[in-house]
Write an enzyme that holds these catalytic residues in place. Structure first.
Site, PDB file in Angstrom:
ATOM      1  N   THR A 196       0.919  -1.132   0.057  1.00  0.00           N
ATOM      2  CA  THR A 196      -0.182   0.109   0.030  1.00  0.00           C
ATOM      3  C   THR A 196       0.961   1.288  -0.239  1.00  0.00           C
ATOM      4  OG1 THR A 196      -0.033   0.007   2.463  1.00  0.00           O
ATOM      5  CG2 THR A 196      -1.900  -1.221   1.181  1.00  0.00           C
ATOM      6  N   VAL A 214       0.594   4.490   2.424  1.00  0.00           N
ATOM      7  CA  VAL A 214       1.077   4.987   3.422  1.00  0.00           C
ATOM      8  C   VAL A 214       2.113   3.851   4.462  1.00  0.00           C
ATOM      9  CG1 VAL A 214       0.163   6.088   5.857  1.00  0.00           C
ATOM     10  CG2 VAL A 214      -0.731   6.696   3.537  1.00  0.00           C
ATOM     11  N   CYS A 215       1.362   2.588   4.308  1.00  0.00           N
ATOM     12  CA  CYS A 215       2.096   1.622   5.295  1.00  0.00           C
ATOM     13  C   CYS A 215       3.809   1.355   5.290  1.00  0.00           C
ATOM     14  CB  CYS A 215       1.192   0.180   4.927  1.00  0.00           C
ATOM     15  SG  CYS A 215      -0.320   0.301   5.293  1.00  0.00           S
ATOM     16  N   PRO A 216       4.254   1.389   4.042  1.00  0.00           N
ATOM     17  CA  PRO A 216       5.615   1.399   4.054  1.00  0.00           C
ATOM     18  C   PRO A 216       6.489   2.670   4.791  1.00  0.00           C
ATOM     19  CG  PRO A 216       4.857   1.811   1.885  1.00  0.00           C
ATOM     20  CD  PRO A 216       3.549   1.245   2.634  1.00  0.00           C
ATOM     21  N   LEU A 275       5.809   1.891   8.423  1.00  0.00           N
ATOM     22  CA  LEU A 275       6.804   0.630   9.086  1.00  0.00           C
ATOM     23  C   LEU A 275       8.334   1.060   8.945  1.00  0.00           C
ATOM     24  CD1 LEU A 275       4.639  -2.051   7.559  1.00  0.00           C
ATOM     25  CD2 LEU A 275       4.604  -1.202   9.778  1.00  0.00           C
TER      26      LEU A 275
END
Length: 160
Positions: free
Chosen positions: A9, A11-13, A16
């Site tokens: 996706t 935003v997720c990286p 993280l």
């Protein structure tokens, strides 16, 4: 523990990776980071092998394809009677700090379109550890290590 919607996706990286950069500081504080999405371990592996951001992650990435863990923490997006729920089966962004005795110290759950700050999560961990080791003290808003703390019950009348 941090919950995020899905691998591969936008935003997720960023979140993280932000967490991965501060992971050594979390470890120095005797804390462990666990991330969860409703993806499978195979999807995590494929994402890790193809994403420069995700390759930096050294903390455990939990797979929750049944959604049971996300449900237990209140982050699972369920469709229920709502037709055409696009994010059904995914998790909201959730951050939880749980102390060594299993007590939940902080919780943050919000919309998937807003990324979190690993620096703020680290600050919350520092505050939680401070009040745990300094009974009778509480941390005011925006407290950072070294700042003054408060003692509940002290008379603040006339000092505002």
């Amino acid at each position: 523990m941090v919950f995020y919607p899905a691998d591969f996706t936008f935003v997720c990286p960023t979140e993280l990776e932000d967490l991965a950069k501060l992971y050594p500081k979390f470890k120095e504080m005797n804390a462990e980071v666990l991330s969860f999405s409703t993806d499978t371990v195979h999807t995590h592996k494929a994402w890790h092998d193809t994403s420069p951001s995700i390759k930096q992650i050294e903390y455990p990435m939990g797979a929750d394809p049944s959604g049971k863990i996300s449900y237990a923490f209140g982050t699972l997006i369920e469709g229920g009677d709502m037709p055409l729920v696009v994010d059904e089966g995914l998790s909201l962004r959730g951050s939880f700090i749980i102390d060594p005795t299993g007590i939940l110290r902080t919780i943050e759950i919000h919309d998937n379109s807003i990324g979190r700050s690993a620096k703020e999560t680290l600050r919350k961990l520092q505050a939680a550890q401070f009040v745990d080791s300094h009974p009778g003290n509480v941390c005011p808003a925006s407290w950072e290590p070294g700042d003054d703390t408060l003692e509940p019950g002290m008379d603040l009348v006339g000092k505002i």
